[in-house]
Design a protein around this motif. Structure first.
Motif, PDB file in Angstrom:
ATOM      1  N   CYS A  81       0.830  -1.213   0.000  1.00 52.47           N
ATOM      2  CA  CYS A  81       0.000   0.000   0.000  1.00 52.47           C
ATOM      3  C   CYS A  81       0.861   1.258   0.000  1.00 52.47           C
ATOM      4  O   CYS A  81       0.518   2.259  -0.649  1.00 52.47           O
ATOM      5  CB  CYS A  81      -0.926  -0.010   1.212  1.00 52.47           C
ATOM      6  N   VAL A  82       1.992   1.224   0.716  1.00 51.47           N
ATOM      7  CA  VAL A  82       2.885   2.388   0.733  1.00 51.47           C
ATOM      8  C   VAL A  82       3.500   2.610  -0.651  1.00 51.47           C
ATOM      9  O   VAL A  82       3.584   3.751  -1.136  1.00 51.47           O
ATOM     10  CB  VAL A  82       3.974   2.200   1.804  1.00 51.47           C
ATOM     11  N   ILE A  83       3.919   1.540  -1.300  1.00 54.35           N
ATOM     12  CA  ILE A  83       4.474   1.669  -2.651  1.00 54.35           C
ATOM     13  C   ILE A  83       3.415   2.207  -3.613  1.00 54.35           C
ATOM     14  O   ILE A  83       3.699   3.050  -4.481  1.00 54.35           O
ATOM     15  CB  ILE A  83       5.020   0.303  -3.122  1.00 54.35           C
ATOM     16  N   TYR A  84       2.182   1.740  -3.463  1.00 56.07           N
ATOM     17  CA  TYR A  84       1.101   2.272  -4.306  1.00 56.07           C
ATOM     18  C   TYR A  84       0.928   3.776  -4.098  1.00 56.07           C
ATOM     19  O   TYR A  84       0.737   4.523  -5.068  1.00 56.07           O
ATOM     20  CB  TYR A  84      -0.208   1.556  -3.997  1.00 56.07           C
ATOM     21  N   SER A  85       0.980   4.229  -2.856  1.00 57.34           N
ATOM     22  CA  SER A  85       0.814   5.660  -2.603  1.00 57.34           C
ATOM     23  C   SER A  85       1.943   6.469  -3.229  1.00 57.34           C
ATOM     24  O   SER A  85       1.713   7.563  -3.759  1.00 57.34           O
ATOM     25  CB  SER A  85       0.748   5.916  -1.094  1.00 57.34           C
ATOM     26  N   HIS A  86       3.169   5.926  -3.214  1.00 53.89           N
ATOM     27  CA  HIS A  86       4.292   6.618  -3.857  1.00 53.89           C
ATOM     28  C   HIS A  86       4.091   6.694  -5.371  1.00 53.89           C
ATOM     29  O   HIS A  86       4.403   7.719  -5.995  1.00 53.89           O
ATOM     30  CB  HIS A  86       5.603   5.922  -3.523  1.00 53.89           C
ATOM     31  N   VAL A  87       3.575   5.619  -5.948  1.00 52.34           N
ATOM     32  CA  VAL A  87       3.319   5.633  -7.391  1.00 52.34           C
ATOM     33  C   VAL A  87       2.164   6.568  -7.729  1.00 52.34           C
ATOM     34  O   VAL A  87       2.209   7.321  -8.710  1.00 52.34           O
ATOM     35  CB  VAL A  87       3.038   4.204  -7.892  1.00 52.34           C
ATOM     36  N   TYR A  88       1.130   6.550  -6.918  1.00 56.89           N
ATOM     37  CA  TYR A  88      -0.057   7.373  -7.179  1.00 56.89           C
ATOM     38  C   TYR A  88       0.277   8.866  -7.123  1.00 56.89           C
ATOM     39  O   TYR A  88      -0.195   9.652  -7.966  1.00 56.89           O
ATOM     40  CB  TYR A  88      -1.139   7.026  -6.156  1.00 56.89           C
ATOM     41  N   TYR A  89       1.084   9.259  -6.151  1.00 56.15           N
ATOM     42  CA  TYR A  89       1.457  10.669  -6.019  1.00 56.15           C
ATOM     43  C   TYR A  89       2.726  11.016  -6.799  1.00 56.15           C
ATOM     44  O   TYR A  89       3.309  12.080  -6.588  1.00 56.15           O
ATOM     45  CB  TYR A  89       1.641  11.024  -4.543  1.00 56.15           C
ATOM     46  N   GLU A  90       3.158  10.073  -7.680  1.00 57.89           N
ATOM     47  CA  GLU A  90       4.270  10.296  -8.608  1.00 57.89           C
ATOM     48  C   GLU A  90       5.584  10.575  -7.891  1.00 57.89           C
ATOM     49  O   GLU A  90       6.458  11.275  -8.414  1.00 57.89           O
ATOM     50  CB  GLU A  90       3.936  11.422  -9.584  1.00 57.89           C
ATOM     51  N   ARG A  91       5.720  10.038  -6.708  1.00 56.84           N
ATOM     52  CA  ARG A  91       7.015  10.078  -6.034  1.00 56.84           C
ATOM     53  C   ARG A  91       7.894   8.906  -6.453  1.00 56.84           C
ATOM     54  O   ARG A  91       9.085   8.880  -6.129  1.00 56.84           O
ATOM     55  CB  ARG A  91       6.805  10.066  -4.517  1.00 56.84           C
ATOM     56  N   LEU A  92       7.280   7.929  -7.107  1.00 57.48           N
ATOM     57  CA  LEU A  92       7.996   6.761  -7.630  1.00 57.48           C
ATOM     58  C   LEU A  92       7.504   6.508  -9.036  1.00 57.48           C
ATOM     59  O   LEU A  92       6.303   6.319  -9.259  1.00 57.48           O
ATOM     60  CB  LEU A  92       7.742   5.531  -6.743  1.00 57.48           C
ATOM     61  N   SER A  93       8.411   6.514  -9.997  1.00 55.10           N
ATOM     62  CA  SER A  93       8.022   6.330 -11.396  1.00 55.10           C
ATOM     63  C   SER A  93       7.826   4.848 -11.705  1.00 55.10           C
ATOM     64  O   SER A  93       8.344   3.966 -11.007  1.00 55.10           O
ATOM     65  CB  SER A  93       9.090   6.906 -12.325  1.00 55.10           C
ATOM     66  N   ALA A  94       7.065   4.594 -12.750  1.00 53.69           N
ATOM     67  CA  ALA A  94       6.824   3.207 -13.162  1.00 53.69           C
ATOM     68  C   ALA A  94       8.110   2.538 -13.622  1.00 53.69           C
ATOM     69  O   ALA A  94       8.305   1.336 -13.407  1.00 53.69           O
ATOM     70  CB  ALA A  94       5.778   3.177 -14.284  1.00 53.69           C
ATOM     71  N   ARG A  95       9.015   3.309 -14.227  1.00 54.32           N
ATOM     72  CA  ARG A  95      10.277   2.723 -14.707  1.00 54.32           C
ATOM     73  C   ARG A  95      11.128   2.229 -13.546  1.00 54.32           C
ATOM     74  O   ARG A  95      11.675   1.115 -13.589  1.00 54.32           O
ATOM     75  CB  ARG A  95      11.043   3.763 -15.515  1.00 54.32           C
ATOM     76  N   VAL A  96      11.242   3.055 -12.502  1.00 55.52           N
ATOM     77  CA  VAL A  96      12.034   2.638 -11.342  1.00 55.52           C
ATOM     78  C   VAL A  96      11.406   1.412 -10.678  1.00 55.52           C
ATOM     79  O   VAL A  96      12.105   0.478 -10.266  1.00 55.52           O
ATOM     80  CB  VAL A  96      12.155   3.804 -10.345  1.00 55.52           C
ATOM     81  N   LEU A  97      10.079   1.404 -10.573  1.00 59.98           N
ATOM     82  CA  LEU A  97       9.397   0.259  -9.975  1.00 59.98           C
ATOM     83  C   LEU A  97       9.628  -1.006 -10.780  1.00 59.98           C
ATOM     84  O   LEU A  97       9.842  -2.090 -10.209  1.00 59.98           O
ATOM     85  CB  LEU A  97       7.898   0.549  -9.849  1.00 59.98           C
ATOM     86  N   LEU A  98       9.621  -0.899 -12.103  1.00 60.84           N
ATOM     87  CA  LEU A  98       9.877  -2.069 -12.943  1.00 60.84           C
ATOM     88  C   LEU A  98      11.309  -2.569 -12.784  1.00 60.84           C
ATOM     89  O   LEU A  98      11.557  -3.791 -12.820  1.00 60.84           O
ATOM     90  CB  LEU A  98       9.590  -1.726 -14.409  1.00 60.84           C
ATOM     91  N   ILE A  99      12.245  -1.651 -12.609  1.00 58.65           N
ATOM     92  CA  ILE A  99      13.636  -2.066 -12.392  1.00 58.65           C
ATOM     93  C   ILE A  99      13.764  -2.829 -11.073  1.00 58.65           C
ATOM     94  O   ILE A  99      14.434  -3.871 -10.993  1.00 58.65           O
ATOM     95  CB  ILE A  99      14.571  -0.832 -12.413  1.00 58.65           C
ATOM     96  N   VAL A 100      13.106  -2.314 -10.027  1.00 63.11           N
ATOM     97  CA  VAL A 100      13.140  -2.998  -8.738  1.00 63.11           C
ATOM     98  C   VAL A 100      12.488  -4.378  -8.844  1.00 63.11           C
ATOM     99  O   VAL A 100      13.002  -5.372  -8.303  1.00 63.11           O
ATOM    100  CB  VAL A 100      12.436  -2.136  -7.672  1.00 63.11           C
ATOM    101  N   GLU A 101      11.366  -4.466  -9.537  1.00 70.11           N
ATOM    102  CA  GLU A 101      10.680  -5.756  -9.694  1.00 70.11           C
ATOM    103  C   GLU A 101      11.516  -6.741 -10.490  1.00 70.11           C
ATOM    104  O   GLU A 101      11.550  -7.941 -10.170  1.00 70.11           O
ATOM    105  CB  GLU A 101       9.335  -5.530 -10.374  1.00 70.11           C
ATOM    106  N   SER A 102      12.207  -6.266 -11.520  1.00 71.74           N
ATOM    107  CA  SER A 102      13.087  -7.149 -12.285  1.00 71.74           C
ATOM    108  C   SER A 102      14.212  -7.680 -11.401  1.00 71.74           C
ATOM    109  O   SER A 102      14.574  -8.870 -11.475  1.00 71.74           O
ATOM    110  CB  SER A 102      13.662  -6.399 -13.482  1.00 71.74           C
ATOM    111  N   SER A 103      14.753  -6.811 -10.537  1.00 71.63           N
ATOM    112  CA  SER A 103      15.803  -7.255  -9.620  1.00 71.63           C
ATOM    113  C   SER A 103      15.262  -8.297  -8.643  1.00 71.63           C
ATOM    114  O   SER A 103      15.951  -9.272  -8.309  1.00 71.63           O
ATOM    115  CB  SER A 103      16.365  -6.055  -8.852  1.00 71.63           C
ATOM    116  N   LEU A 104      14.020  -8.095  -8.189  1.00 72.79           N
ATOM    117  CA  LEU A 104      13.416  -9.076  -7.291  1.00 72.79           C
ATOM    118  C   LEU A 104      13.210 -10.414  -7.988  1.00 72.79           C
ATOM    119  O   LEU A 104      13.411 -11.475  -7.380  1.00 72.79           O
ATOM    120  CB  LEU A 104      12.085  -8.542  -6.763  1.00 72.79           C
ATOM    121  N   PHE A 105      12.806 -10.378  -9.257  1.00 75.74           N
ATOM    122  CA  PHE A 105      12.641 -11.616 -10.016  1.00 75.74           C
ATOM    123  C   PHE A 105      13.958 -12.375 -10.098  1.00 75.74           C
ATOM    124  O   PHE A 105      14.022 -13.585  -9.831  1.00 75.74           O
ATOM    125  CB  PHE A 105      12.120 -11.310 -11.419  1.00 75.74           C
TER     126      PHE A 105
END
Length: 259
Positions: A81-105
């Motif tokens: 939910c916290v990550i969603y709020s950062h994305v919703y208020y544009e404090r976290l871009s979709a590109r950065v989130l995708l990079i983090v998710e790829s690293s997690l994979f």
């Protein structure tokens, strides 16, 4: 006229009714008082001193260890939910989130294939894992435009109530026994579907399909793939290592809340 004698047939004597009563059965739907068993009848084979399996005095350390999985799952939902709020208020871009998710994979795959299993990864395993990843990403890419408009007409109050209710149902119905390796059958489908539906409701409020894709990929990692990974960790790690992992998850969640 001579009397005609009617021949009488000799019949066998009637059998005496059986005095043996049927054995007492441990059932509730039959009235066994007609057989002479009172309502408070106790079977002679019953041992009042026997302790059923799985009952008895509990170890406080075991209870605390098992409760770690509840803390981890609660921290996971809060972090999402916290990550969603950062994305919703544009404090976290979709590109950065995708990079983090790829690293997690990549990290999860290396951990599962090299550290938590004894078998070395083969070419067939690589092809199978790559096929599953391509299918997952392909389905999310195709569904993202649809999910982006699915609940945009919902009011803010409706979204809040639905999201909180679904995440609460997810936490209550989560299969904690499977995560703790107490059972080999996963029975948390309802919990998983509730979390995914809550994620869809939240994702529909994001500004673009790229954001929707990134958030739904995170939801898939968090609520679909993580339970199996956590079960593997429970099998491979000791009690002290599992405690350290739980503290790590809690610390990361607290760090996200402070950002």
């Amino acid at each position: 006229m001579a009397d005609t004698d009617t021949p009488s047939s000799t019949s066998a004597p009637a059998a005496a009714p059986s005095t043996e009563r049927p054995p007492w059965r441990r059932i509730l739907y039959e009235d066994q008082s007609v057989y002479g068993y009172p309502d408070n009848y106790t079977d002679p084979n019953f041992d009042p001193t026997a302790i059923p399996k799985g009952s008895g005095p509990f170890d406080v350390r075991d209870l605390m260890h098992d409760s770690l999985i509840i803390t981890q799952q609660l921290s996971t939902v809060i972090a999402f939910c916290v990550i969603y709020s950062h994305v919703y208020y544009e404090r976290l871009s979709a590109r950065v989130l995708l990079i983090v998710e790829s690293s997690l994979f990549v990290g999860a795959w290396v951990l599962r294939r090299n550290l938590l299993t004894t078998a070395r990864p083969t070419a067939a395993m690589l092809r199978s894992d790559a096929r599953q990843l391509i299918l997952l990403v392909g389905w999310l890419l195709c569904l993202s435009p649809v999910l982006a408009t699915l609940t945009r007409t919902f009011s803010y109050d409706t979204i809040c109530v639905l999201t909180l209710s679904l995440f609460a149902a997810h936490l209550l119905l989560h299969d904690y026994e499977y995560a703790l390796d107490y059972t080999s059958t996963f029975q948390g489908a309802t919990s998983m579907n509730a979390a995914i539906f809550a994620s869809v409701i939240l994702a529909a409020q994001l500004p673009s399909t790229h954001h929707v894709f990134a958030l739904m990929l995170l939801a898939t990692q968090t609520f679909v793939l993580l339970p199996a990974q956590r079960r593997t960790l429970s099998q491979a790690l000791g009690a002290t290592q599992q405690l350290g992992f739980a503290i790590l998850v809690f610390g990361l969640t607290a760090a996200l809340l402070l950002l």
